[in-house]
Motif scaffolding. Structure first.
Motif, PDB file in Angstrom:
ATOM      1  N   SER A 205      -3.638   7.388   6.154  1.00  0.00           N
ATOM      2  CA  SER A 205      -5.073   7.622   6.344  1.00  0.00           C
ATOM      3  C   SER A 205      -5.710   6.579   7.248  1.00  0.00           C
ATOM      4  O   SER A 205      -6.727   6.840   7.896  1.00  0.00           O
ATOM      5  CB  SER A 205      -5.782   7.631   4.990  1.00  0.00           C
ATOM      6  OG  SER A 205      -5.731   6.351   4.381  1.00  0.00           O
ATOM      7  N   THR A 206      -5.112   5.384   7.340  1.00  0.00           N
ATOM      8  CA  THR A 206      -5.695   4.320   8.162  1.00  0.00           C
ATOM      9  C   THR A 206      -4.975   4.119   9.492  1.00  0.00           C
ATOM     10  O   THR A 206      -5.568   3.618  10.444  1.00  0.00           O
ATOM     11  CB  THR A 206      -5.684   2.984   7.397  1.00  0.00           C
ATOM     12  OG1 THR A 206      -4.339   2.675   7.009  1.00  0.00           O
ATOM     13  CG2 THR A 206      -6.549   3.056   6.155  1.00  0.00           C
TER      14      THR A 206
ATOM     15  N   HIS B 164       0.816  -1.214   0.000  1.00  0.00           N
ATOM     16  CA  HIS B 164       0.000   0.000   0.000  1.00  0.00           C
ATOM     17  C   HIS B 164       0.853   1.270   0.000  1.00  0.00           C
ATOM     18  O   HIS B 164       1.983   1.278   0.499  1.00  0.00           O
ATOM     19  CB  HIS B 164      -0.939   0.006   1.208  1.00  0.00           C
ATOM     20  CG  HIS B 164      -1.943  -1.098   1.185  1.00  0.00           C
ATOM     21  ND1 HIS B 164      -2.423  -1.690   2.339  1.00  0.00           N
ATOM     22  CD2 HIS B 164      -2.569  -1.734   0.147  1.00  0.00           C
ATOM     23  CE1 HIS B 164      -3.305  -2.630   2.017  1.00  0.00           C
ATOM     24  NE2 HIS B 164      -3.395  -2.686   0.689  1.00  0.00           N
ATOM     25  N   THR B 165       0.285   2.341  -0.533  1.00  0.00           N
ATOM     26  CA  THR B 165       0.987   3.615  -0.617  1.00  0.00           C
ATOM     27  C   THR B 165       1.139   4.247   0.764  1.00  0.00           C
ATOM     28  O   THR B 165       0.435   3.894   1.718  1.00  0.00           O
ATOM     29  CB  THR B 165       0.229   4.602  -1.522  1.00  0.00           C
ATOM     30  OG1 THR B 165      -1.028   4.924  -0.905  1.00  0.00           O
ATOM     31  CG2 THR B 165      -0.022   4.013  -2.905  1.00  0.00           C
TER      32      THR B 165
ATOM     33  N   PRO C 245      -3.697  -0.911  -4.721  1.00  0.00           N
ATOM     34  CA  PRO C 245      -4.945  -0.262  -4.273  1.00  0.00           C
ATOM     35  C   PRO C 245      -5.453  -0.882  -2.973  1.00  0.00           C
ATOM     36  O   PRO C 245      -5.202  -2.060  -2.695  1.00  0.00           O
ATOM     37  CB  PRO C 245      -5.903  -0.520  -5.435  1.00  0.00           C
ATOM     38  CG  PRO C 245      -5.372  -1.759  -6.099  1.00  0.00           C
ATOM     39  CD  PRO C 245      -3.885  -1.687  -5.957  1.00  0.00           C
ATOM     40  N   TRP C 246      -6.172  -0.081  -2.193  1.00  0.00           N
ATOM     41  CA  TRP C 246      -6.727  -0.570  -0.926  1.00  0.00           C
ATOM     42  C   TRP C 246      -7.801  -1.631  -1.173  1.00  0.00           C
ATOM     43  O   TRP C 246      -7.825  -2.659  -0.512  1.00  0.00           O
ATOM     44  CB  TRP C 246      -7.295   0.611  -0.146  1.00  0.00           C
ATOM     45  CG  TRP C 246      -7.949   0.259   1.164  1.00  0.00           C
ATOM     46  CD1 TRP C 246      -9.281   0.237   1.438  1.00  0.00           C
ATOM     47  CD2 TRP C 246      -7.291  -0.126   2.375  1.00  0.00           C
ATOM     48  NE1 TRP C 246      -9.515  -0.130   2.741  1.00  0.00           N
ATOM     49  CE2 TRP C 246      -8.299  -0.364   3.336  1.00  0.00           C
ATOM     50  CE3 TRP C 246      -5.954  -0.294   2.741  1.00  0.00           C
ATOM     51  CZ2 TRP C 246      -8.001  -0.749   4.641  1.00  0.00           C
ATOM     52  CZ3 TRP C 246      -5.669  -0.684   4.039  1.00  0.00           C
ATOM     53  CH2 TRP C 246      -6.679  -0.908   4.973  1.00  0.00           C
ATOM     54  N   ASP C 247      -8.670  -1.375  -2.131  1.00  0.00           N
ATOM     55  CA  ASP C 247      -9.734  -2.322  -2.465  1.00  0.00           C
ATOM     56  C   ASP C 247      -9.259  -3.273  -3.562  1.00  0.00           C
ATOM     57  O   ASP C 247      -8.696  -2.829  -4.570  1.00  0.00           O
ATOM     58  CB  ASP C 247     -10.985  -1.581  -2.959  1.00  0.00           C
ATOM     59  CG  ASP C 247     -11.617  -0.726  -1.877  1.00  0.00           C
ATOM     60  OD1 ASP C 247     -11.880  -1.272  -0.790  1.00  0.00           O
ATOM     61  OD2 ASP C 247     -11.818   0.481  -2.115  1.00  0.00           O
TER      62      ASP C 247
ATOM     63  N   GLN D  51       0.297   7.245   1.532  1.00  0.00           N
ATOM     64  CA  GLN D  51      -0.920   8.000   1.816  1.00  0.00           C
ATOM     65  C   GLN D  51      -2.033   7.098   2.357  1.00  0.00           C
ATOM     66  O   GLN D  51      -2.752   7.463   3.290  1.00  0.00           O
ATOM     67  CB  GLN D  51      -1.407   8.714   0.545  1.00  0.00           C
ATOM     68  CG  GLN D  51      -0.501   9.838   0.062  1.00  0.00           C
ATOM     69  CD  GLN D  51       0.776   9.330  -0.608  1.00  0.00           C
ATOM     70  OE1 GLN D  51       0.852   8.173  -1.010  1.00  0.00           O
ATOM     71  NE2 GLN D  51       1.758  10.210  -0.718  1.00  0.00           N
ATOM     72  N   THR D  52      -2.147   5.890   1.779  1.00  0.00           N
ATOM     73  CA  THR D  52      -3.160   4.942   2.256  1.00  0.00           C
ATOM     74  C   THR D  52      -2.904   4.557   3.704  1.00  0.00           C
ATOM     75  O   THR D  52      -3.823   4.515   4.534  1.00  0.00           O
ATOM     76  CB  THR D  52      -3.164   3.678   1.372  1.00  0.00           C
ATOM     77  OG1 THR D  52      -3.546   4.038   0.045  1.00  0.00           O
ATOM     78  CG2 THR D  52      -4.123   2.636   1.912  1.00  0.00           C
TER      79      THR D  52
ATOM     80  N   PRO E 267     -12.399  -3.985   1.924  1.00  0.00           N
ATOM     81  CA  PRO E 267     -11.511  -4.089   0.761  1.00  0.00           C
ATOM     82  C   PRO E 267     -11.457  -5.490   0.165  1.00  0.00           C
ATOM     83  O   PRO E 267     -11.028  -5.663  -0.976  1.00  0.00           O
ATOM     84  CB  PRO E 267     -10.147  -3.671   1.313  1.00  0.00           C
ATOM     85  CG  PRO E 267     -10.226  -3.919   2.784  1.00  0.00           C
ATOM     86  CD  PRO E 267     -11.646  -3.665   3.157  1.00  0.00           C
TER      87      PRO E 267
END
Length: 422
Positions: A297-298, A290-291, A329-331, A293-294, A363
């Motif tokens: 955010s979590t 995951h990035t 991607p998260w999902d 930023q992801t 996800p």
């Protein structure tokens, strides 16, 4: 006289030829009458090749490998390139404590990490911090080691002497290039900074950990009054480094592709063990990373500790991993599953984020609906937060360890020169 001599010589030559022919004919006749002759058979070509093939060059590299990162992995990759087999000594907890301060990661976990690096052929646990004469002879005689490897940065004992002096004097020492941009001291410093930021009020207006460390600012951060800052050496990712860590193979048309995703921040033994189990469920293990930023955010603005490219290299160095998606991607969508021909999506029982089942935006909803989701029992109860808590619990001890190490690292960076290496 000359003509006569020439004639005599010619007659002798003819006579010799006639006699030689008679002898040769008699020999052939004798062989024919005696029947077939038994000629010893030659060994197979493969056996001859094995007999005369050189012995594999075995190289040795040791280290603490505490909080193992891509810098350690790159050092092992370089060491392996200097020989045919790489044997790694993992220094004991007691030796680390005596020479550097308390280790963050216990020996058992560090051994799991080193074994999982794809360039390592074997390990020696409880290795000494310094190469003593007895241990060096053991390496040469029992382990058939040809060369002892270390980076270009100095490794000094508490008394100031070179830990590899004996190997150098024996002419059995080779040097590799230190990996720029990361060290265990740096990573511990990031976490200590995280602790300081959390205890600071908003009035101090500290910039976030992500901007300071993933943004590429090679600055010093005040440590709260001690006068010694944590050196931040930023990582400069290159396409060549990614190629060096990557595997050249892709999945076959009939391969069972297993997919697992996550942050893989502060890559640790828990990550390695779940990847090992995931790889055992198929023919090809694809890991989604995951990035930044992801994750922020979590998990909050202080995470991740390691940026996306740092985390990607650590995962790529793992022998159980075939390929990674950098910035997954998260999902997990149907398109992702189809594009990569994913047969199975897995997730461990021990992870930072276990609330996704209750979220409206699960996800893993698509693979669950497709019946290709599998939950794996995590072998180790370790998370990135576990490691951070160890640092927080022993804040003063690790601060002192870092201050001691930072002085030698500062000296190295100030006096270093270009060294050709990989």
């Amino acid at each position: 006289m000359e003509v006569g001599s020439s004639g005599c010589s010619g007659a002798r030559t003819v006579a010799a030829c006639v006699i030689g022919g008679i002898v040769l004919g008699a020999s052939v006749l004798a062989l024919h009458l005696a029947g077939p002759v038994s000629i010893p058979s030659l060994p197979p070509v493969d056996a001859l090749r094995r007999r005369f093939r050189r012995r594999p060059v075995r190289v040795y590299m040791d280290g603490c490998f505490d909080m193992m990162h891509y810098g350690h992995c790159n050092a092992l990759r370089q060491a392996r390139a200097l020989g045919d087999e790489l044997i790694v000594g993992v220094i004991s907890d007691e030796e680390i404590k005596a020479n550097k301060g308390p280790p963050v990661t216990p020996l058992h976990d560090r051994m799991i990490m080193v074994r999982a690096v794809k360039w390592v052929d074997d390990i020696i646990p409880d290795a000494p911090y310094a190469i003593t004469e007895d241990f060096m002879n053991k390496l040469f005689n029992e382990y058939s080691i040809d060369y002892i490897i270390h980076g270009d940065d100095p490794c000094l004992l508490p008394d100031g002497t070179d830990a590899y002096a004996l190997a150098k004097r024996a002419g059995r020492y080779k040097q590799i290039k230190r990996t720029e941009g990361v060290s265990t001291t740096d990573i511990v410093g990031r976490m200590l900074l995280c602790v300081r930021e959390r205890s600071s009020s908003d009035a101090h207006n500290h910039s976030s950990l992500q901007r300071q460390f993933s943004g590429g600012h090679g600055q010093k951060i005040d440590d709260g009054g001690s006068g010694i800052g944590t050196r931040v050496s930023h990582f400069l990712p290159t396409s060549r480094r990614i190629v060096q860590f990557s595997n050249s193979r892709g999945p076959g048309p009939d391969s069972r592709v297993v997919y697992i995703d996550g942050a893989f921040d502060l890559f640790h033994a828990g990550h390695v063990e779940i990847l090992r189990l995931a790889r055992g469920l198929g023919d090809f293990l694809l890991v989604g990373i995951h990035t930044d930023q992801t994750i922020s955010s979590t998990r909050g603005r202080h995470r991740p500790i390691m940026n996306l490219h740092e985390r990607s290299l650590s995962v790529l160095a793992c022998r159980y991993v075939d390929e990674v998606i950098i910035g997954a991607p998260w999902d997990i969508s149907k398109d992702t599953i189809t594009t990569f021909n994913i047969s199975l999506v897995v997730h461990g029982t021990i992870a930072e984020n276990m609330d996704f089942m209750q979220d409206d935006s699960n996800p893993y909803a698509v693979p669950m609906a497709m019946g290709i989701y599998h939950r794996l029992e995590s072998p180790l109860d370790i998370t990135t937060s576990t490691i951070i808590r160890r640092i927080v619990a022993n804040h003063e001890a690790y601060q002192k360890r870092n201050e001691k190490k930072e002085a030698s690292e500062k000296k190295y960076y100030e006096s270093k020169s270009f060294i050709n290496g990989e």
